[in-house]
Design an enzyme around this catalytic site. Structure first.
Site, mmCIF file in Angstrom:
data_model
loop_
_atom_site.group_PDB
_atom_site.id
_atom_site.type_symbol
_atom_site.label_atom_id
_atom_site.label_comp_id
_atom_site.label_asym_id
_atom_site.label_seq_id
_atom_site.Cartn_x
_atom_site.Cartn_y
_atom_site.Cartn_z
ATOM 1 N N LYS A 176 0.378 -0.749 -0.217
ATOM 2 C CA LYS A 176 0.219 -0.017 -0.044
ATOM 3 C C LYS A 176 1.030 1.635 -0.185
ATOM 4 O O LYS A 176 0.850 1.984 -0.744
ATOM 5 C CB LYS A 176 -1.144 0.219 0.876
ATOM 6 C CG LYS A 176 -2.098 -1.050 1.058
ATOM 7 C CD LYS A 176 -3.007 -1.651 2.120
ATOM 8 C CE LYS A 176 -4.503 -2.062 2.009
ATOM 9 N NZ LYS A 176 -5.112 -2.073 2.842
ATOM 10 N N ILE A 205 1.306 4.250 -3.138
ATOM 11 C CA ILE A 205 1.083 6.089 -2.986
ATOM 12 C C ILE A 205 2.550 6.505 -4.053
ATOM 13 O O ILE A 205 2.547 7.758 -4.006
ATOM 14 C CB ILE A 205 1.270 6.218 -1.636
ATOM 15 C CG1 ILE A 205 -0.134 5.248 -0.758
ATOM 16 C CG2 ILE A 205 1.342 7.748 -1.548
ATOM 17 C CD1 ILE A 205 0.060 6.158 0.979
ATOM 18 N N VAL A 261 9.365 -8.261 11.014
ATOM 19 C CA VAL A 261 8.362 -8.363 11.825
ATOM 20 C C VAL A 261 9.175 -8.589 12.904
ATOM 21 O O VAL A 261 10.451 -9.275 12.646
ATOM 22 C CB VAL A 261 7.521 -10.004 11.256
ATOM 23 C CG1 VAL A 261 7.369 -10.866 12.731
ATOM 24 C CG2 VAL A 261 6.423 -9.848 10.516
ATOM 25 N N SER A 267 14.290 -10.538 20.009
ATOM 26 C CA SER A 267 13.601 -9.339 20.606
ATOM 27 C C SER A 267 12.155 -9.037 20.799
ATOM 28 O O SER A 267 12.477 -8.197 22.182
ATOM 29 C CB SER A 267 14.053 -7.890 19.033
ATOM 30 O OG SER A 267 14.492 -8.413 18.623
ATOM 31 N N HIS A 297 5.767 8.574 15.823
ATOM 32 C CA HIS A 297 5.501 6.912 15.295
ATOM 33 C C HIS A 297 3.876 6.887 15.668
ATOM 34 O O HIS A 297 3.347 8.139 15.740
ATOM 35 C CB HIS A 297 5.425 6.379 16.461
ATOM 36 C CG HIS A 297 7.324 6.127 16.823
ATOM 37 N ND1 HIS A 297 8.187 5.123 17.647
ATOM 38 C CD2 HIS A 297 8.396 6.653 16.123
ATOM 39 C CE1 HIS A 297 8.788 5.323 18.141
ATOM 40 N NE2 HIS A 297 9.043 5.985 16.767
ATOM 41 N N GLU A 336 3.218 -1.144 14.398
ATOM 42 C CA GLU A 336 3.890 1.011 14.894
ATOM 43 C C GLU A 336 4.671 1.122 13.080
ATOM 44 O O GLU A 336 5.433 0.085 13.138
ATOM 45 C CB GLU A 336 5.065 0.523 15.447
ATOM 46 C CG GLU A 336 5.693 1.939 16.304
ATOM 47 C CD GLU A 336 6.737 1.778 17.005
ATOM 48 O OE1 GLU A 336 6.141 1.672 18.108
ATOM 49 O OE2 GLU A 336 7.574 1.395 17.073
ATOM 50 N N ASN A 361 17.217 8.559 9.872
ATOM 51 C CA ASN A 361 17.324 6.721 9.936
ATOM 52 C C ASN A 361 18.894 6.455 10.028
ATOM 53 O O ASN A 361 19.120 5.450 10.756
ATOM 54 C CB ASN A 361 16.766 6.623 8.323
ATOM 55 C CG ASN A 361 16.300 5.117 8.496
ATOM 56 O OD1 ASN A 361 16.423 3.882 9.683
ATOM 57 N ND2 ASN A 361 17.196 4.402 7.722
ATOM 58 N N THR A 384 19.552 3.866 13.133
ATOM 59 C CA THR A 384 20.726 2.502 12.828
ATOM 60 C C THR A 384 21.630 2.999 13.741
ATOM 61 O O THR A 384 21.945 2.223 14.217
ATOM 62 C CB THR A 384 20.609 2.219 11.791
ATOM 63 O OG1 THR A 384 21.072 3.787 10.664
ATOM 64 C CG2 THR A 384 19.696 2.242 11.023
HETATM 65 P P1 0O2 Z 1 13.444 -2.353 17.235
HETATM 66 O O1 0O2 Z 1 14.842 -3.119 17.869
HETATM 67 O O2 0O2 Z 1 14.325 -1.485 16.790
HETATM 68 O O3 0O2 Z 1 11.858 -2.926 17.009
HETATM 69 P P2 0O2 Z 1 10.449 2.692 24.923
HETATM 70 O O4 0O2 Z 1 9.496 2.326 26.072
HETATM 71 O O5 0O2 Z 1 10.943 4.146 24.603
HETATM 72 O O6 0O2 Z 1 12.174 2.266 24.094
HETATM 73 P P3 0O2 Z 1 7.908 1.915 23.316
HETATM 74 O O7 0O2 Z 1 7.044 2.866 24.361
HETATM 75 O O8 0O2 Z 1 7.834 0.663 22.868
HETATM 76 O O9 0O2 Z 1 9.783 2.505 23.277
HETATM 77 O O10 0O2 Z 1 7.988 2.892 22.121
HETATM 78 P P4 0O2 Z 1 8.799 4.019 21.078
HETATM 79 O O11 0O2 Z 1 9.555 4.491 22.566
HETATM 80 O O12 0O2 Z 1 7.366 4.129 20.573
HETATM 81 O O13 0O2 Z 1 9.403 2.987 20.619
HETATM 82 C C1 0O2 Z 1 9.401 1.868 19.944
HETATM 83 C C2 0O2 Z 1 10.989 2.275 18.974
HETATM 84 O O14 0O2 Z 1 11.226 3.153 18.305
HETATM 85 C C3 0O2 Z 1 12.148 1.268 19.557
HETATM 86 O O15 0O2 Z 1 11.905 -0.238 18.915
HETATM 87 C C4 0O2 Z 1 12.795 1.794 18.304
HETATM 88 O O16 0O2 Z 1 13.113 1.133 17.114
HETATM 89 C C5 0O2 Z 1 12.726 3.375 18.108
HETATM 90 N N1 0O2 Z 1 13.192 3.873 19.519
HETATM 91 C C6 0O2 Z 1 12.742 4.387 20.593
HETATM 92 N N2 0O2 Z 1 13.723 5.355 21.007
HETATM 93 C C7 0O2 Z 1 14.978 5.080 20.311
HETATM 94 C C8 0O2 Z 1 16.296 5.243 20.899
HETATM 95 O O17 0O2 Z 1 16.290 6.070 21.730
HETATM 96 N N3 0O2 Z 1 16.582 5.440 19.855
HETATM 97 C C9 0O2 Z 1 16.582 4.348 18.861
HETATM 98 N N4 0O2 Z 1 17.793 4.210 17.687
HETATM 99 N N5 0O2 Z 1 14.939 3.749 18.152
HETATM 100 C C10 0O2 Z 1 14.189 4.142 19.273
HETATM 101 P P5 0O2 Z 1 13.307 -1.106 19.953
HETATM 102 O O18 0O2 Z 1 11.563 -2.493 20.865
HETATM 103 O O19 0O2 Z 1 12.977 -0.615 20.613
HETATM 104 O O20 0O2 Z 1 13.872 -2.444 18.970
#
Ligand code: 0O2
Length: 269
Positions: free
Chosen positions: A23, A27, A47, A52, A123, A142, A151, A155
């Site tokens: 989708k 766009i 996924v 993780s 987000h 998400e 990005n 990363t």
């Molecule tokens: P992955 O491996 O990318 O899936 P939080 O409790 O704040 O850490 P929450 O509440 O699940 O996270 O949601 P949030 O804040 O929206 O963050 C979810 C994802 O956003 C993270 O997934 C990261 O992908 C990205 N993210 C959030 N904060 C940061 C940061 O400070 N640095 C980086 N590089 N990425 C961030 P995961 O599960 O951490 O990791």
């Protein structure tokens, strides 16, 4: 002891990300075909890996039985944009679909509310309905929307965070914060010449589309057996291509088009 059939549980998440991938790419394609600037540069999906998922559940004390009802980022879509302004265009596009093919649950603007780490992204958590062989399912997903610069930073920071597992040295944290600010400055600076960059890209896109049309028309001459004309136009195009303006290419294509139309009529007769 709870046993999870991971393959079965994760299958619908993969289906949801696959559908969303198509989708969002549609766009992008629509903008490109209409020779307009696409706010979407790149669509990526994933996924979350089982490791993780378990890691996140463990950190948050989520029991195994509650994982799928609690974690909202098992399915993830990442949309990369060229400019900060484009991020908010993509947000508008997604909001426009709210209640249609997806439902928005939450929005977090980490661009205006930068995380203490320096993390910036927009987000949007959605619920996306899929139909599988076993029925209808609502999948949380998400969507992360960010610029290429954001990005790049995220990363790098993500891998370092993984390496240090919550114990990142202070000097490295500070360096990363400084890098986040520097890359946002780049985004801001790029934003000021956005119109000019878009204009240039449009010209390149128009030229690409025209060249595609021309080659298609030349190929059509081959298909209807007009080999002499095909060779003539082919030679002319090779000479013209490199230095031709858009107008010259248009004129050249019109000649081909007229000929193709003519032959098509003759061919049918
Ligand atoms: P992955 O491996 O990318 O899936 P939080 O409790 O704040 O850490 P929450 O509440 O699940 O996270 O949601 P949030 O804040 O929206 O963050 C979810 C994802 O956003 C993270 O997934 C990261 O992908 C990205 N993210 C959030 N904060 C940061 C940061 O400070 N640095 C980086 N590089 N990425 C961030 P995961 O599960 O951490 O990791």
């Amino acid at each position: 002891m709870e046993i999870i059939n991971w393959k079965e549980e994760l299958f619908p998440y993969k289906q949801a990300t696959d559908e969303l991938y198509v989708k969002f790419n549609s766009i992008k394609k629509e903008y490109i075909d209409l020779e307009q600037h696409s706010p979407i540069e790149l669509v990526q999906t994933r996924v979350k890996s089982i490791a993780s998922i378990l890691d996140k559940a463990n950190k948050r004390d989520i029991p195994l039985t509650k994982i799928f009802g609690t974690l909202e980022d098992i399915a993830g879509v990442r949309i990369t944009c060229k400019f900060v302004e484009d991020i908010y265009k993509v947000v508008q596009l997604i909001r426009g679909r709210d209640g249609k093919d997806l439902i928005i649950k939450e929005e977090e603007d980490y661009i205006n509310n930068t995380k203490s780490s320096g993390y910036r992204s927009y987000h949007i958590t959605i619920k996306y309905t899929i139909i599988t062989a076993t029925g209808v399912k609502e999948i949380p997903c998400e969507i992360q929307i960010r610029t290429m610069a954001m990005n790049f930073w995220a990363t790098i920071e993500h891998s370092l965070r993984y390496k240090y597992n919550g114990n990142m040295p202070k000097h490295l944290k500070q360096k990363l914060e400084a890098c986040a600010e520097a890359s946002f400055k780049l985004d801001t600076e790029m934003g000021t010449i956005r119109d000019e960059i878009i204009e240039t890209q449009k010209i390149i896109q128009t030229k690409e589309n025209l060249v595609y049309e021309i080659l298609k028309n030349i190929q059509n001459l081959y298909y209807i057996g007009k080999l002499e004309e095909m060779n003539k136009f082919n030679r002319e195009f090779i000479d013209l291509y490199q230095y031709a303006s858009i107008e010259q290419l248009h004129t050249f294509n019109s000649k081909l088009q007229t000929l193709a139309n003519l032959y098509k009529v003759n061919h049918l007769e």
